[in-house]
Design an enzyme around this catalytic site. Structure first.
Site, short mmCIF file in Angstrom:
data_model
loop_
_atom_site.label_atom_id
_atom_site.label_comp_id
_atom_site.label_asym_id
_atom_site.label_seq_id
_atom_site.Cartn_x
_atom_site.Cartn_y
_atom_site.Cartn_z
N SER A 187 32.16 38.59 44.42
CA SER A 187 32.55 37.19 44.45
C SER A 187 33.49 36.86 45.60
O SER A 187 33.43 35.78 46.19
CB SER A 187 33.18 36.78 43.12
OG SER A 187 32.28 36.98 42.06
N HIS A 233 38.43 35.44 43.96
CA HIS A 233 37.71 34.29 44.49
C HIS A 233 38.49 33.60 45.60
O HIS A 233 37.97 33.35 46.69
CB HIS A 233 37.41 33.31 43.37
CG HIS A 233 36.35 33.79 42.43
ND1 HIS A 233 35.74 32.96 41.51
CD2 HIS A 233 35.77 35.01 42.27
CE1 HIS A 233 34.84 33.64 40.82
NE2 HIS A 233 34.85 34.90 41.26
#
Length: 286
Positions: A187, A233
């Site tokens: 991610s 993230h």
């Protein structure tokens, strides 16, 4: 069908026999169209008109400007880096299916492990995902890589795209090290591609509203859905945005030098952060 050198003209009596400039023992009556030296069949290359010697061909190649992508990379016909990264992620997931405990414990992102010298976790964890029966994690990341990766690779060039992806992945892991405890997944790298997509769109003057919606929705999901590493993230997003800015806004005159310097500077900053700062669990007790 290959063309053949022209036949030898009749040799005037008493005249010196011309020989190849690279092979003096070989008689030849063919001359280079550029330098007029005699060349044998092994030393001639077919040109638009007549033949040229090897030296003239090499000199001509040096003066030909090589094709480049809009941001200075070598042209990409097949997005090999994107497909290779996708394949590595899938193979790693197969390894998780076969032995999830061993793979995750040895290669997953764990802040204390990195602090104790297991530095490889910063990269290997970016190729691992939530183990079965969960499939949404790897499906979302690989879908995003499949959709975004090839287009970015064609715009940036394979080497620059690889640097962007890996630095974004590393940036996500470093953020987990500094502000989290443990995590898995590509991610961070994918969010880095989101940031790069925004920077590239701005640089090319295209509409960025769709990209902003994409980033906004995913950041919202990051904080709304439990169990998602916001550190990874956002760390990947910030790192990818910075690296992409260095790649696409580098001045054309010294483009490769500036792009390389930005990538090295980001890498050095991430290494210094891990080397000089304690991980989140230890920082709590300082």
């Amino acid at each position: 069908m290959t063309s053949q050198p022209p036949p030898s003209p009749p040799h005037p009596p008493g005249a010196a026999v011309p020989t190849c400039y690279r092979h003096p023992d070989r008689e030849t009556y063919v001359r280079c169209q550029r330098c007029d030296r005699s060349i044998c069949p092994d030393c001639m290359r077919e040109a638009a008109v007549g033949y040229q010697c090897l030296d003239c061909v090499q000199e001509g190649n040096r003066t030909v400007r090589r094709a480049r992508t809009v941001f200075g990379g070598a042209p990409v016909t097949t997005a090999r880096v994107s497909w290779t990264l996708l394949a590595i992620n899938l193979l790693a997931y197969v390894a998780e299916v076969l032995d999830p405990e061993r793979v995750i414990s040895a290669y997953g992102m764990w802040s204390i492990g990195v602090y104790q010298g297991e530095w490889w976790r910063l990269i290997t964890s970016a190729f691992l995902h939530a183990p079965p029966p969960s499939f949404w994690h790897i499906l979302f990341n690989m879908w995003a890589l499949y959709v975004i990766g090839p287009d970015l690779e064609r715009l940036l060039g394979s080497a620059r795209f690889a640097a962007l992806y890996l630095l974004s992945a590393l940036g996500g892991s470093v953020a987990i090290y500094l502000f989290g405890v443990a995590a898995l997944g590509a991610s961070g790298a994918i969010y880095g591609l989101f940031g790069a997509l925004f920077v590239v769109a701005r640089r090319l003057g295209t509409d960025v509203r769709g990209v902003l919606w994409l980033i906004g929705i995913n950041v919202l999901i990051t904080f709304v859905v439990p169990g998602i590493s916001w550190q990874g993230h956002l760390g990947g997003l910030v790192t990818g945005t910075v690296v992409a800015a260095g790649l696409v806004y580098a001045p054309e005159r010294h483009r490769t030098l500036v792009q390389s310097a930005v990538a090295v500077a980001v890498l050095a900053a991430l290494i210094c952060a891990v080397t000089l700062l304690p991980p989140y669990p230890l920082a709590l007790f300082r």
